[in-house]
Scaffold this motif. Structure first.
Motif, PDB file in Angstrom:
ATOM      1  N   ARG A 198      24.797 -12.300 -15.231  1.00 63.71           N
ATOM      2  CA  ARG A 198      25.210 -11.207 -14.358  1.00 63.71           C
ATOM      3  C   ARG A 198      25.002  -9.910 -15.118  1.00 63.71           C
ATOM      4  O   ARG A 198      24.980  -9.890 -16.356  1.00 63.71           O
ATOM      5  CB  ARG A 198      26.661 -11.336 -13.926  1.00 63.71           C
ATOM      6  N   ALA A 199      24.840  -8.833 -14.379  1.00 68.87           N
ATOM      7  CA  ALA A 199      24.664  -7.518 -14.982  1.00 68.87           C
ATOM      8  C   ALA A 199      25.697  -6.562 -14.390  1.00 68.87           C
ATOM      9  O   ALA A 199      25.978  -6.619 -13.188  1.00 68.87           O
ATOM     10  CB  ALA A 199      23.257  -6.992 -14.726  1.00 68.87           C
ATOM     11  N   LEU A 200      26.238  -5.733 -15.255  1.00 71.94           N
ATOM     12  CA  LEU A 200      27.155  -4.676 -14.831  1.00 71.94           C
ATOM     13  C   LEU A 200      26.499  -3.346 -15.123  1.00 71.94           C
ATOM     14  O   LEU A 200      25.974  -3.130 -16.223  1.00 71.94           O
ATOM     15  CB  LEU A 200      28.479  -4.772 -15.605  1.00 71.94           C
ATOM     16  N   ILE A 201      26.522  -2.457 -14.134  1.00 74.70           N
ATOM     17  CA  ILE A 201      25.979  -1.107 -14.286  1.00 74.70           C
ATOM     18  C   ILE A 201      27.103  -0.148 -13.957  1.00 74.70           C
ATOM     19  O   ILE A 201      27.658  -0.203 -12.844  1.00 74.70           O
ATOM     20  CB  ILE A 201      24.786  -0.863 -13.341  1.00 74.70           C
ATOM     21  N   GLY A 202      27.464   0.702 -14.901  1.00 79.78           N
ATOM     22  CA  GLY A 202      28.573   1.606 -14.638  1.00 79.78           C
ATOM     23  C   GLY A 202      28.679   2.721 -15.652  1.00 79.78           C
ATOM     24  O   GLY A 202      27.838   2.857 -16.543  1.00 79.78           O
ATOM     25  N   PRO A 203      29.750   3.518 -15.519  1.00 78.92           N
ATOM     26  CA  PRO A 203      29.885   4.740 -16.302  1.00 78.92           C
ATOM     27  C   PRO A 203      30.236   4.501 -17.771  1.00 78.92           C
ATOM     28  O   PRO A 203      31.124   3.709 -18.095  1.00 78.92           O
ATOM     29  CB  PRO A 203      31.008   5.496 -15.591  1.00 78.92           C
ATOM     30  N   LEU A 204      29.531   5.204 -18.616  1.00 81.99           N
ATOM     31  CA  LEU A 204      29.702   5.122 -20.055  1.00 81.99           C
ATOM     32  C   LEU A 204      31.145   5.377 -20.489  1.00 81.99           C
ATOM     33  O   LEU A 204      31.670   4.694 -21.357  1.00 81.99           O
ATOM     34  CB  LEU A 204      28.768   6.136 -20.729  1.00 81.99           C
ATOM     35  N   ASP A 205      31.794   6.333 -19.846  1.00 80.20           N
ATOM     36  CA  ASP A 205      33.142   6.726 -20.273  1.00 80.20           C
ATOM     37  C   ASP A 205      34.251   5.878 -19.642  1.00 80.20           C
ATOM     38  O   ASP A 205      35.431   6.154 -19.846  1.00 80.20           O
ATOM     39  CB  ASP A 205      33.381   8.203 -19.992  1.00 80.20           C
ATOM     40  N   ARG A 206      33.886   4.822 -18.895  1.00 80.16           N
ATOM     41  CA  ARG A 206      34.900   3.982 -18.233  1.00 80.16           C
ATOM     42  C   ARG A 206      34.596   2.495 -18.420  1.00 80.16           C
ATOM     43  O   ARG A 206      34.724   1.699 -17.493  1.00 80.16           O
ATOM     44  CB  ARG A 206      34.981   4.335 -16.749  1.00 80.16           C
ATOM     45  N   LEU A 207      34.231   2.123 -19.620  1.00 77.68           N
ATOM     46  CA  LEU A 207      33.869   0.733 -19.892  1.00 77.68           C
ATOM     47  C   LEU A 207      35.007  -0.223 -19.545  1.00 77.68           C
ATOM     48  O   LEU A 207      34.767  -1.278 -18.947  1.00 77.68           O
ATOM     49  CB  LEU A 207      33.448   0.556 -21.351  1.00 77.68           C
ATOM     50  N   ASP A 238      37.321   0.081 -17.281  1.00 78.69           N
ATOM     51  CA  ASP A 238      37.383  -0.051 -15.822  1.00 78.69           C
ATOM     52  C   ASP A 238      36.199  -0.853 -15.283  1.00 78.69           C
ATOM     53  O   ASP A 238      36.335  -1.602 -14.315  1.00 78.69           O
ATOM     54  CB  ASP A 238      37.418   1.323 -15.154  1.00 78.69           C
ATOM     55  N   LEU A 239      35.038  -0.701 -15.906  1.00 77.61           N
ATOM     56  CA  LEU A 239      33.864  -1.472 -15.500  1.00 77.61           C
ATOM     57  C   LEU A 239      34.114  -2.963 -15.730  1.00 77.61           C
ATOM     58  O   LEU A 239      33.870  -3.785 -14.844  1.00 77.61           O
ATOM     59  CB  LEU A 239      32.624  -1.009 -16.274  1.00 77.61           C
ATOM     60  N   LEU A 240      34.631  -3.301 -16.890  1.00 74.43           N
ATOM     61  CA  LEU A 240      34.915  -4.701 -17.197  1.00 74.43           C
ATOM     62  C   LEU A 240      36.018  -5.272 -16.302  1.00 74.43           C
ATOM     63  O   LEU A 240      35.988  -6.451 -15.960  1.00 74.43           O
ATOM     64  CB  LEU A 240      35.299  -4.855 -18.668  1.00 74.43           C
ATOM     65  N   ALA A 241      36.958  -4.425 -15.894  1.00 76.80           N
ATOM     66  CA  ALA A 241      38.044  -4.849 -14.997  1.00 76.80           C
ATOM     67  C   ALA A 241      37.598  -4.839 -13.541  1.00 76.80           C
ATOM     68  O   ALA A 241      38.370  -5.192 -12.650  1.00 76.80           O
ATOM     69  CB  ALA A 241      39.262  -3.950 -15.189  1.00 76.80           C
ATOM     70  N   VAL A 245      35.333  -0.151 -11.166  1.00 73.75           N
ATOM     71  CA  VAL A 245      34.239   0.791 -10.973  1.00 73.75           C
ATOM     72  C   VAL A 245      32.946   0.069 -11.350  1.00 73.75           C
ATOM     73  O   VAL A 245      32.970  -0.982 -11.976  1.00 73.75           O
ATOM     74  CB  VAL A 245      34.467   2.076 -11.832  1.00 73.75           C
ATOM     75  N   GLY A 246      31.829   0.629 -10.955  1.00 74.86           N
ATOM     76  CA  GLY A 246      30.548   0.066 -11.345  1.00 74.86           C
ATOM     77  C   GLY A 246      30.043  -0.985 -10.372  1.00 74.86           C
ATOM     78  O   GLY A 246      30.729  -1.393  -9.437  1.00 74.86           O
ATOM     79  N   THR A 247      28.819  -1.405 -10.618  1.00 77.93           N
ATOM     80  CA  THR A 247      28.128  -2.373  -9.771  1.00 77.93           C
ATOM     81  C   THR A 247      27.852  -3.641 -10.569  1.00 77.93           C
ATOM     82  O   THR A 247      27.379  -3.567 -11.703  1.00 77.93           O
ATOM     83  CB  THR A 247      26.803  -1.777  -9.261  1.00 77.93           C
ATOM     84  N   GLU A 248      28.143  -4.774  -9.958  1.00 77.01           N
ATOM     85  CA  GLU A 248      27.859  -6.074 -10.557  1.00 77.01           C
ATOM     86  C   GLU A 248      26.754  -6.742  -9.744  1.00 77.01           C
ATOM     87  O   GLU A 248      26.836  -6.807  -8.514  1.00 77.01           O
ATOM     88  CB  GLU A 248      29.105  -6.954 -10.537  1.00 77.01           C
ATOM     89  N   ILE A 249      25.740  -7.223 -10.441  1.00 76.93           N
ATOM     90  CA  ILE A 249      24.641  -7.937  -9.781  1.00 76.93           C
ATOM     91  C   ILE A 249      24.586  -9.332 -10.376  1.00 76.93           C
ATOM     92  O   ILE A 249      24.537  -9.502 -11.599  1.00 76.93           O
ATOM     93  CB  ILE A 249      23.305  -7.194  -9.959  1.00 76.93           C
TER      94      ILE A 249
END
Length: 110
Positions: free
Chosen positions: A78-87, A89-92, A95-99
């Motif tokens: 899987r890939a996560l694409i999201g904001p550098l300053d909110r890692l 939140d991306l992992l939780a 925020v961000g997009t999961e493919i």
């Protein structure tokens, strides 16, 4: 002779070769967005590789990251694409997009 290495596709190739579970690509956007910058913009929370591959993204924007994410998802990760300053939140997944390969709905919008 000069060459340019696409960091996103190189990272995806390495992740696929290593059979990595997850590839994280950090950027300045909160989500990958369909119809970015238009009144019809929709932020993508989760998408299957097949569904997101049917969408068009600008060459100079998210297209390289989306192409890389598709490659990882089709290799079983899987890939996560999201904001550098909110890692965190991306992992939780706040925020961000999961493919990934197994999204029955195809695309889930935020």
């Amino acid at each position: 002779m000069q060459a340019v290495v696409d960091k996103d596709l190189a990272s995806a190739a390495l992740a696929a070769e290593l059979e990595a579970d997850t590839l994280i690509m950090l950027t300045d956007g909160d989500f990958v967005s369909e119809n970015w910058g238009t009144p019809e913009q929709r932020n993508i929370l989760t998408a299957s590789a097949d569904a997101i591959s049917a969408l068009a993204f600008a060459e100079g924007s998210m297209k390289p990251k989306v192409d890389a994410a598709i490659r990882v998802a089709r290799a079983g990760g899987r890939a996560l694409i999201g904001p550098l300053d909110r890692l965190d939140d991306l992992l939780a997944r706040k925020v961000g997009t999961e493919i990934r390969g197994d999204v029955a709905e195809g695309i889930v919008y935020a």
